[in-house]
Motif scaffolding. Structure first.
Motif, PDB file in Angstrom:
ATOM      1  N   ILE A   1      -9.707   8.100 -13.816  1.00 23.36           N
ATOM      2  CA  ILE A   1      -9.299   6.761 -13.376  1.00 23.36           C
ATOM      3  C   ILE A   1      -8.955   5.796 -14.518  1.00 23.36           C
ATOM      4  O   ILE A   1      -7.938   5.089 -14.432  1.00 23.36           O
ATOM      5  CB  ILE A   1     -10.380   6.151 -12.450  1.00 23.36           C
ATOM      6  N   PRO A   2      -9.756   5.707 -15.619  1.00 22.89           N
ATOM      7  CA  PRO A   2      -9.417   4.723 -16.669  1.00 22.89           C
ATOM      8  C   PRO A   2      -7.990   4.860 -17.227  1.00 22.89           C
ATOM      9  O   PRO A   2      -7.245   3.870 -17.218  1.00 22.89           O
ATOM     10  CB  PRO A   2     -10.489   4.977 -17.735  1.00 22.89           C
ATOM     11  N   PRO A   3      -7.558   6.038 -17.706  1.00 24.18           N
ATOM     12  CA  PRO A   3      -6.178   6.131 -18.203  1.00 24.18           C
ATOM     13  C   PRO A   3      -5.140   6.009 -17.094  1.00 24.18           C
ATOM     14  O   PRO A   3      -4.040   5.483 -17.319  1.00 24.18           O
ATOM     15  CB  PRO A   3      -6.123   7.517 -18.864  1.00 24.18           C
TER      16      PRO A   3
ATOM     17  N   GLY B   1       0.808  -1.216   0.000  1.00 26.85           N
ATOM     18  CA  GLY B   1       0.000   0.000   0.000  1.00 26.85           C
ATOM     19  C   GLY B   1       0.835   1.257   0.000  1.00 26.85           C
ATOM     20  O   GLY B   1       0.524   2.232  -0.694  1.00 26.85           O
ATOM     21  N   ALA B   2       1.923   1.254   0.784  1.00 31.81           N
ATOM     22  CA  ALA B   2       2.780   2.439   0.869  1.00 31.81           C
ATOM     23  C   ALA B   2       3.427   2.759  -0.474  1.00 31.81           C
ATOM     24  O   ALA B   2       3.519   3.926  -0.871  1.00 31.81           O
ATOM     25  CB  ALA B   2       3.851   2.231   1.938  1.00 31.81           C
ATOM     26  N   PHE B   3       3.864   1.737  -1.173  1.00 28.32           N
ATOM     27  CA  PHE B   3       4.516   1.974  -2.464  1.00 28.32           C
ATOM     28  C   PHE B   3       3.492   2.219  -3.573  1.00 28.32           C
ATOM     29  O   PHE B   3       3.735   3.007  -4.488  1.00 28.32           O
ATOM     30  CB  PHE B   3       5.423   0.791  -2.811  1.00 28.32           C
ATOM     31  N   ILE B   4       2.351   1.566  -3.490  1.00 24.40           N
ATOM     32  CA  ILE B   4       1.309   1.782  -4.490  1.00 24.40           C
ATOM     33  C   ILE B   4       0.742   3.190  -4.376  1.00 24.40           C
ATOM     34  O   ILE B   4       0.320   3.778  -5.380  1.00 24.40           O
ATOM     35  CB  ILE B   4       0.199   0.719  -4.353  1.00 24.40           C
ATOM     36  N   SER B   5       0.743   3.763  -3.189  1.00 21.43           N
ATOM     37  CA  SER B   5       0.222   5.122  -3.011  1.00 21.43           C
ATOM     38  C   SER B   5       0.983   6.112  -3.890  1.00 21.43           C
ATOM     39  O   SER B   5       0.379   7.017  -4.478  1.00 21.43           O
ATOM     40  CB  SER B   5       0.310   5.541  -1.544  1.00 21.43           C
ATOM     41  N   ALA B   6       2.298   5.928  -3.994  1.00 18.82           N
ATOM     42  CA  ALA B   6       3.097   6.801  -4.857  1.00 18.82           C
ATOM     43  C   ALA B   6       2.760   6.561  -6.329  1.00 18.82           C
ATOM     44  O   ALA B   6       2.715   7.504  -7.132  1.00 18.82           O
ATOM     45  CB  ALA B   6       4.582   6.560  -4.611  1.00 18.82           C
ATOM     46  N   ILE B   7       2.508   5.304  -6.670  1.00 19.56           N
ATOM     47  CA  ILE B   7       2.132   4.960  -8.047  1.00 19.56           C
ATOM     48  C   ILE B   7       0.803   5.610  -8.407  1.00 19.56           C
ATOM     49  O   ILE B   7       0.645   6.199  -9.478  1.00 19.56           O
ATOM     50  CB  ILE B   7       2.047   3.427  -8.209  1.00 19.56           C
ATOM     51  N   VAL B   8      -0.164   5.500  -7.497  1.00 23.83           N
ATOM     52  CA  VAL B   8      -1.493   6.069  -7.725  1.00 23.83           C
ATOM     53  C   VAL B   8      -1.418   7.588  -7.828  1.00 23.83           C
ATOM     54  O   VAL B   8      -2.019   8.195  -8.719  1.00 23.83           O
ATOM     55  CB  VAL B   8      -2.462   5.650  -6.595  1.00 23.83           C
ATOM     56  N   LYS B   9      -0.676   8.195  -6.930  1.00 23.38           N
ATOM     57  CA  LYS B   9      -0.526   9.649  -6.944  1.00 23.38           C
ATOM     58  C   LYS B   9       0.041  10.129  -8.284  1.00 23.38           C
ATOM     59  O   LYS B   9      -0.474  11.056  -8.901  1.00 23.38           O
ATOM     60  CB  LYS B   9       0.387  10.099  -5.807  1.00 23.38           C
ATOM     61  N   GLY B  10       1.098   9.457  -8.720  1.00 28.79           N
ATOM     62  CA  GLY B  10       1.707   9.837  -9.983  1.00 28.79           C
ATOM     63  C   GLY B  10       0.784   9.620 -11.168  1.00 28.79           C
ATOM     64  O   GLY B  10       0.731  10.449 -12.089  1.00 28.79           O
ATOM     65  N   ALA B  11       0.036   8.510 -11.141  1.00 30.26           N
ATOM     66  CA  ALA B  11      -0.872   8.207 -12.252  1.00 30.26           C
ATOM     67  C   ALA B  11      -2.010   9.225 -12.322  1.00 30.26           C
ATOM     68  O   ALA B  11      -2.386   9.672 -13.410  1.00 30.26           O
ATOM     69  CB  ALA B  11      -1.437   6.801 -12.087  1.00 30.26           C
ATOM     70  N   LEU B  12      -2.563   9.581 -11.182  1.00 28.63           N
ATOM     71  CA  LEU B  12      -3.655  10.561 -11.155  1.00 28.63           C
ATOM     72  C   LEU B  12      -3.179  11.928 -11.638  1.00 28.63           C
ATOM     73  O   LEU B  12      -3.899  12.634 -12.357  1.00 28.63           O
ATOM     74  CB  LEU B  12      -4.238  10.675  -9.743  1.00 28.63           C
ATOM     75  N   GLU B  13      -1.972  12.302 -11.252  1.00 27.66           N
ATOM     76  CA  GLU B  13      -1.441  13.605 -11.639  1.00 27.66           C
ATOM     77  C   GLU B  13      -0.988  13.642 -13.093  1.00 27.66           C
ATOM     78  O   GLU B  13      -0.813  14.724 -13.663  1.00 27.66           O
ATOM     79  CB  GLU B  13      -0.276  13.982 -10.723  1.00 27.66           C
ATOM     80  N   SER B  14      -0.797  12.452 -13.691  1.00 28.85           N
ATOM     81  CA  SER B  14      -0.322  12.400 -15.076  1.00 28.85           C
ATOM     82  C   SER B  14      -1.436  12.598 -16.097  1.00 28.85           C
ATOM     83  O   SER B  14      -1.160  12.827 -17.276  1.00 28.85           O
ATOM     84  CB  SER B  14       0.366  11.049 -15.345  1.00 28.85           C
TER      85      SER B  14
ATOM     86  N   PHE C   1      -5.364   4.124 -14.370  1.00 22.69           N
ATOM     87  CA  PHE C   1      -5.211   2.712 -14.023  1.00 22.69           C
ATOM     88  C   PHE C   1      -4.402   1.976 -15.084  1.00 22.69           C
ATOM     89  O   PHE C   1      -3.546   1.143 -14.760  1.00 22.69           O
ATOM     90  CB  PHE C   1      -6.582   2.053 -13.871  1.00 22.69           C
ATOM     91  N   ARG C   2      -4.636   2.306 -16.329  1.00 20.64           N
ATOM     92  CA  ARG C   2      -3.896   1.660 -17.419  1.00 20.64           C
ATOM     93  C   ARG C   2      -2.400   1.933 -17.290  1.00 20.64           C
ATOM     94  O   ARG C   2      -1.574   1.036 -17.487  1.00 20.64           O
ATOM     95  CB  ARG C   2      -4.421   2.173 -18.764  1.00 20.64           C
ATOM     96  N   SER C   3      -2.055   3.158 -16.936  1.00 19.77           N
ATOM     97  CA  SER C   3      -0.640   3.512 -16.805  1.00 19.77           C
ATOM     98  C   SER C   3      -0.011   2.874 -15.570  1.00 19.77           C
ATOM     99  O   SER C   3       1.210   2.724 -15.496  1.00 19.77           O
ATOM    100  CB  SER C   3      -0.480   5.037 -16.733  1.00 19.77           C
ATOM    101  N   MET C   4      -0.830   2.478 -14.598  1.00 19.11           N
ATOM    102  CA  MET C   4      -0.318   1.897 -13.357  1.00 19.11           C
ATOM    103  C   MET C   4      -0.008   0.414 -13.464  1.00 19.11           C
ATOM    104  O   MET C   4       0.754  -0.116 -12.652  1.00 19.11           O
ATOM    105  CB  MET C   4      -1.341   2.087 -12.221  1.00 19.11           C
ATOM    106  N   ILE C   5      -0.589  -0.276 -14.422  1.00 26.79           N
ATOM    107  CA  ILE C   5      -0.514  -1.740 -14.458  1.00 26.79           C
ATOM    108  C   ILE C   5       0.921  -2.276 -14.421  1.00 26.79           C
ATOM    109  O   ILE C   5       1.222  -3.183 -13.629  1.00 26.79           O
ATOM    110  CB  ILE C   5      -1.285  -2.281 -15.680  1.00 26.79           C
ATOM    111  N   PRO C   6       1.856  -1.769 -15.240  1.00 24.94           N
ATOM    112  CA  PRO C   6       3.232  -2.296 -15.158  1.00 24.94           C
ATOM    113  C   PRO C   6       3.847  -2.133 -13.770  1.00 24.94           C
ATOM    114  O   PRO C   6       4.491  -3.054 -13.259  1.00 24.94           O
ATOM    115  CB  PRO C   6       3.984  -1.453 -16.207  1.00 24.94           C
ATOM    116  N   ALA C   7       3.651  -0.962 -13.153  1.00 25.95           N
ATOM    117  CA  ALA C   7       4.213  -0.722 -11.823  1.00 25.95           C
ATOM    118  C   ALA C   7       3.545  -1.605 -10.773  1.00 25.95           C
ATOM    119  O   ALA C   7       4.206  -2.081  -9.834  1.00 25.95           O
ATOM    120  CB  ALA C   7       4.050   0.753 -11.452  1.00 25.95           C
TER     121      ALA C   7
END
Length: 221
Positions: free
Chosen positions: A143-145, A105-118, A147-153
């Motif tokens: 959310i759709p784009p 969760g701690a590491f995914i939070s950074a992934i989510v933050k970056g994806a939302l801001e992108s 989430f797509r950008s988050m999948i590899p991470a």
């Protein structure tokens, strides 16, 4: 290493693999939920949510996973026992899932933050121009784009979670490493047993890395 060794330790490694994958899968799923909430809070303007999310990420990233496992398994039940006035214990597997969840969760939070801001601001503005509410913009445009950008991470974090389960042997979770330790304790067959364990991890993680590359290739198309 020989066929006799493989016949003896092979079933133990497979039993450990079942525990490892169960904890990693549940942990990454719960970690995604926790990380999504935390990641959303990290890019929000709510000061309380932002502070809580930052403290959570700071604590998890600032402490070793082994220490977290010991704390969750020993200290948390002790504190609950004091609060309830009666003995409380925690199953090692449950403790393991909690530890993997918190770390993921701690590491995914950074992934989510970056994806939302992108997500392009223009898309959000277009949604507002169409009269969509903030919630509709979030669910249908952001959310759709994101989430797509988050999948590899996310897949990479899952591989890390599988590796992290080895640390849970310290609290007697019978995953792959613990099963190997049990075998060595009985047979003192140290070198071949741990070599087999390392090769087993290498095989499992290699398969996951190949699968990750396949998924990434599909996403790029």
């Amino acid at each position: 290493m020989n066929a006799e060794l493989f016949a003896a330790i092979g079933p133990m490694l497979l039993r450990g693999l079942q525990v490892t994958m169960r904890i990693a899968i549940i942990g990454i799923l719960l970690g995604f939920l926790l990380g999504s909430l935390s990641g959303y809070a990290l890019q929000s303007r709510n000061k309380v949510a932002l502070t809580v999310a930052n403290i959570y990420v700071w604590i998890i990233r600032g402490t070793p996973i082994v220490v977290q496992a010991l704390y969750v398994y020993f200290v948390v039940p002790a504190l609950i026992s004091l609060a309830k006035g009666e003995q409380f214990t925690l199953d090692p597997n449950v403790a393991g899932i909690l530890v993997i969840t918190l770390n993921a969760g701690a590491f995914i939070s950074a992934i989510v933050k970056g994806a939302l801001e992108s997500v392009d601001v223009g898309q959000k503005e277009a949604g507002m121009a169409l009269g969509l509410t903030k919630r509709q913009i979030l669910w249908h445009i952001v959310i759709p784009p994101a989430f797509r950008s988050m999948i590899p991470a996310l897949f990479n974090q899952f591989i890390i979670s599988v590796k992290d389960t080895a640390m849970l042997s310290i609290i007697s979770v019978n995953e792959i490493t613990r099963q190997t330790q049990n075998y060595v304790a009985r047979t003192y067959n140290t070198i071949p047993a741990y070599t087999m364990c390392a090769l087993f991890y290498l095989l499992i993680l290699s398969v996951l890395m190949v699968l990750q590359k396949f998924v990434e290739g599909k996403i790029r198309k």
